[in-house]
Write an enzyme that holds these catalytic residues in place. Structure first.
Site, PDB file in Angstrom:
ATOM      1  N   GLU A  81      -9.098  56.720 -79.023  1.00 18.54           N
ATOM      2  CA  GLU A  81     -10.515  56.567 -79.337  1.00 18.54           C
ATOM      3  C   GLU A  81     -10.745  56.081 -80.758  1.00 18.54           C
ATOM      4  O   GLU A  81     -11.661  55.302 -81.002  1.00 18.54           O
ATOM      5  CB  GLU A  81     -11.225  57.903 -79.125  1.00 18.54           C
ATOM      6  CG  GLU A  81     -12.732  57.809 -79.162  1.00 18.54           C
ATOM      7  CD  GLU A  81     -13.396  59.114 -78.761  1.00 18.54           C
ATOM      8  OE1 GLU A  81     -14.473  59.050 -78.154  1.00 18.54           O
ATOM      9  OE2 GLU A  81     -12.838  60.186 -79.054  1.00 18.54           O
ATOM     10  N   GLN A  84     -12.463  65.515 -71.653  1.00 17.49           N
ATOM     11  CA  GLN A  84     -13.910  65.638 -71.654  1.00 17.49           C
ATOM     12  C   GLN A  84     -14.360  66.634 -70.586  1.00 17.49           C
ATOM     13  O   GLN A  84     -13.635  66.900 -69.633  1.00 17.49           O
ATOM     14  CB  GLN A  84     -14.553  64.277 -71.352  1.00 17.49           C
ATOM     15  CG  GLN A  84     -14.431  63.272 -72.484  1.00 17.49           C
ATOM     16  CD  GLN A  84     -15.432  63.525 -73.589  1.00 17.49           C
ATOM     17  OE1 GLN A  84     -15.927  64.627 -73.759  1.00 17.49           O
ATOM     18  NE2 GLN A  84     -15.733  62.493 -74.366  1.00 17.49           N
TER      19      GLN A  84
END
Length: 497
Positions: free
Chosen positions: A244, A365
Site C-alpha cells: 500500500e 481489512q
C-alpha cells in the site's frame, strides 16, 4: 499414434503402460493395495485413457469403502457407462492376469506418478515456450502465469512422511529449555509489547498471524512500531512487504515514530533547531538495523514465496510482515471469485510460514458491517465474522487479532463508565490456536503513528526542558546547513537536547 496429447515435437512422452497395468492388476488382487497408493495416484496419473477410467472406478469403490476386485470394478464401470470404452470384462480380466503379485504396488505406483509429473512439466514448458514466441504477450504477465502454473504442479507433488514421536518430543523439550533460559521466559519472538508477549509467549515459528482492523485504526502504525521494537531493540531481522505504501513513506513514518516528530513536520521539513538535532540524533537508531522493506505493488503470492526464501537464506530474516493481505494476488491462476483467490493466498501464507519455520504477520481489512452496528463501545468491537473474505483467513490463521480504538468511535475522552480512553487501543486476540484469547491494552499516539505499552510513562520530557521547547517554538526557524550528514544551526538558543 501421433497427437498433441501424446507427442511433443515428435518425441515420445514418458510413460510405461506395463507398469500401469501391473498397478491396476495389483489393486484388484491385493486387499489393502488401494490404501497404499490412494495418496500417490489419481486418474490422470495414468497415460492410457483406458487405465484412467479403470482407476477412476477403483477410486470410487475405495471412497465408498467397497471391496475392490475384478468383479466389483467391472460392475462399477458398467454403472458408469464406461465398460465398453475400456474393452469390456475381458480387458479387466487381462489386467489381473498380467501381474503375479501385488507386493511391489507402492513402488510401481510411484513410477507412474513420477512419469505423470514429467509429462506435466513437458506440457507446461511447451505452453510457456509457445507463448514466449508470441510477441503480442506481455512478458511480465507471462512470468506471473508461468510461476502460478509451476506452483500448481509443485503442490500436487508435495508429500511429507509421518514422523515417529520421539524426535519431536526431544525437539519440544529443547524448545522448553531454551525458553526457560531466556530472561523473558518467552518461547517465541518478542514484539516489544509486554502484555501481548505474555499472552502469546512471543510470536511462534510457523504461525500465521492475522491483524485486522477498519481503516484509521492504526494497523500499519502497529506493525511499524512492532518492527522497530524487534529490529532495533531486540536485533531481530524483520522483513516488511508493503503493498500500500512506498518504502519512503514507510521510512518517514518510522522516523516520526522513533524521533517523536509529527508526520506533517516530517513531510514539510518545517523543523525547529532542537527538532533537527533530535531527528539527526535519534534516526541513527534506525541505521544499521536489520529491517528490510519491499514495496512491490500488487505482489503475487508466488513472488512473495521467492523473495521470502531469499530473505531467510541471505539475511536470516526471522519474521515477515505483509501490509496487507487483500492487496495480494495469485496471478496466473484462475478462480471463480475473489474470495476463492484470497482463500488460496491465505492457505499459501500458512504453508510458507511452515516451510520457512518463521512467523508471518499479515494485515487484513474488515467488512463495513462494523460501522453499521450500534454506537456503543461494545457495538463497534470487531468480531471474527467481520473479516473480509473471512472463511479461509479465519481457518488458516493460528492467531487472529483486532485493533479497536474506542476513542475513535465514541468521539469522547471517557467511556460510558467514566473511564479515561484517551489514546487507548484495545488489541483483541480473538483466536489463538495454542493459547487463550484476551484483550491487551496499548497506548496509541496518533501524532507519531506509534503504539506503546500502556504502562509506559507519558511524561518523557522534563518540565524545564518543555518550557524551553515552547520558547524555541515561538522563534523563527533557522535554516539548517547540511554538511557531511549533520545539520548545523545558527541561533543564540542552545538546542534543548
Amino acid at each position: 499414434m501421433s497427437s498433441p496429447l501424446y507427442d511433443y515435437g515428435g518425441r515420445k512422452l514418458p510413460y510405461d503402460t506395463e507398469i500401469e497395468e501391473a498397478v491396476l492388476g495389483a489393486l484388484m488382487l491385493e486387499k489393502d493395495a488401494y490404501t497404499a497408493v490412494c495418496d500417490i495416484l489419481k486418474p490422470e496419473s495414468f497415460y492410457e485413457p483406458k487405465h484412467q477410467k479403470v482407476y477412476e472406478a477403483i477410486q470410487m469403490l475405495g471412497a465408498s469403502q467397497q471391496p475392490i476386485d475384478m468383479l466389483t470394478v467391472t460392475e462399477r464401470l458398467r454403472l458408469n457407462g464406461k465398460l465398453d470404452e475400456v474393452g469390456g470384462p475381458g480387458f479387466i480380466s487381462g489386467l489381473t492376469l498380467s501381474v503375479a503379485s501385488g507386493a511391489h504396488v507402492e513402488y510401481h505406483a510411484r513410477i507412474v506418478a513420477q512419469k505423470y509429473l514429467a509429462r506435466e512439466l513437458i506440457r507446461f514448458s511447451s505452453e510457456v515456450q509457445k507463448k514466449a514466441f508470441d510477441e503480442s504477450n506481455d512478458v511480465d504477465d507471462l512470468l506471473q502465469e508461468a510461476e502460478g502454473h509451476l506452483f500448481e504442479i509443485s503442490q500436487r507433488n508435495v508429500k511429507k512422511d509421518v514422523t515417529q514421536i520421539d524426535p519431536v518430543i526431544s525437539q519440544a523439550i529443547d524448545q522448553i529449555q531454551s525458553a526457560a533460559n531466556r530472561a523473558s521466559g518467552l518461547s517465541g519472538l518478542e514484539s516489544g509489547f509486554h502484555e501481548l508477549d505474555k499472552l502469546t509467549s512471543g510470536w511462534q515459528n510457523s504461525d500465521l498471524i492475522i491483524i485486522a482492523a477498519r481503516p484509521a485504526m492504526g494497523k500499519t502504525a502497529f506493525v511499524l512500531s512492532m518492527a522497530k521494537n524487534m529490529a532495533v531493540n531486540y536485533n531481530t531481522p524483520v522483513a516488511i512487504f508493503s503493498l500500500e505504501m512506498s518504502n519512503l513513506q514507510l521510512v518517514n513514518r518510522l522516523i516520526s515514530n522513533v524521533c517523536e516528530l509529527e508526520s506533517e513536520k516530517i513531510k514539510s521539513g518545517n523543523l525547529q533547531p532542537w527538532e533537527w538535532d533530535s531527528l539527526l540524533a535519534r534516526v541513527n537508531n534506525l541505521r544499521g538495523s536489520q529491517l528490510y522493506i519491499d514495496d512491490t505493488p500488487s505482489l503475487s503470492i508466488f513472488e512473495l514465496r521467492t523473495k521470502a526464501r531469499r530473505l531467510v537464506r541471505e539475511h536470516q530474516v526471522r519474521i515477515i510482515i505483509i501490509d496487507y493481505l487483500q492487496l495480494m494476488n495469485a496471478s496466473g491462476m484462475k478462480f471463480g471469485s475473489r474470495e476463492q483467490e484470497v482463500s488460496m493466498i491465505s492457505r499459501s501464507l500458512k504453508q510458507l510460514a511452515k516451510e520457512l519455520n518463521i512467523p508471518i504477520v499479515a494485515l487484513s481489512q474488515l467488512n463495513r458491517s462494523v460501522e453499521s452496528r450500534g454506537d456503543s463501545k461494545e457495538g463497534k468491537r470487531p468480531q471474527l465474522s467481520d473479516l473480509r473474505e473471512s472463511g479461509a483467513i479465519e481457518q488458516d490463521a493460528d492467531i487472529v487479532c483486532f485493533i479497536h480504538r474506542p476513542e475513535y468511535y465514541l468521539r469522547s475522552d471517557t467511556d460510558a463508565s467514566g473511564h479515561d480512553i484517551r489514546g487507548l487501543a484495545e488489541f483483541i486476540v480473538a483466536k489463538h490456536r495454542s493459547g487463550r484469547v484476551d484483550d491487551v491494552k496499548m497506548r496509541f499516539k496518533a501524532k507519531f503513528a506509534r503504539f506503546e505499552n500502556w504502562e509506559e510513562n507519558l511524561d518523557t520530557i522534563p518540565t524545564q526542558v518543555g518550557s524551553r521547547l515552547n520558547e524555541a517554538s515561538s522563534a523563527a526557524p533557522p535554516t539548517p546547513q547540511l554538511s557531511g550528514g549533520t545539520a548545523e544551526f545558527t541561533s543564540n538558543e542552545e538546542a534543548p537536547f
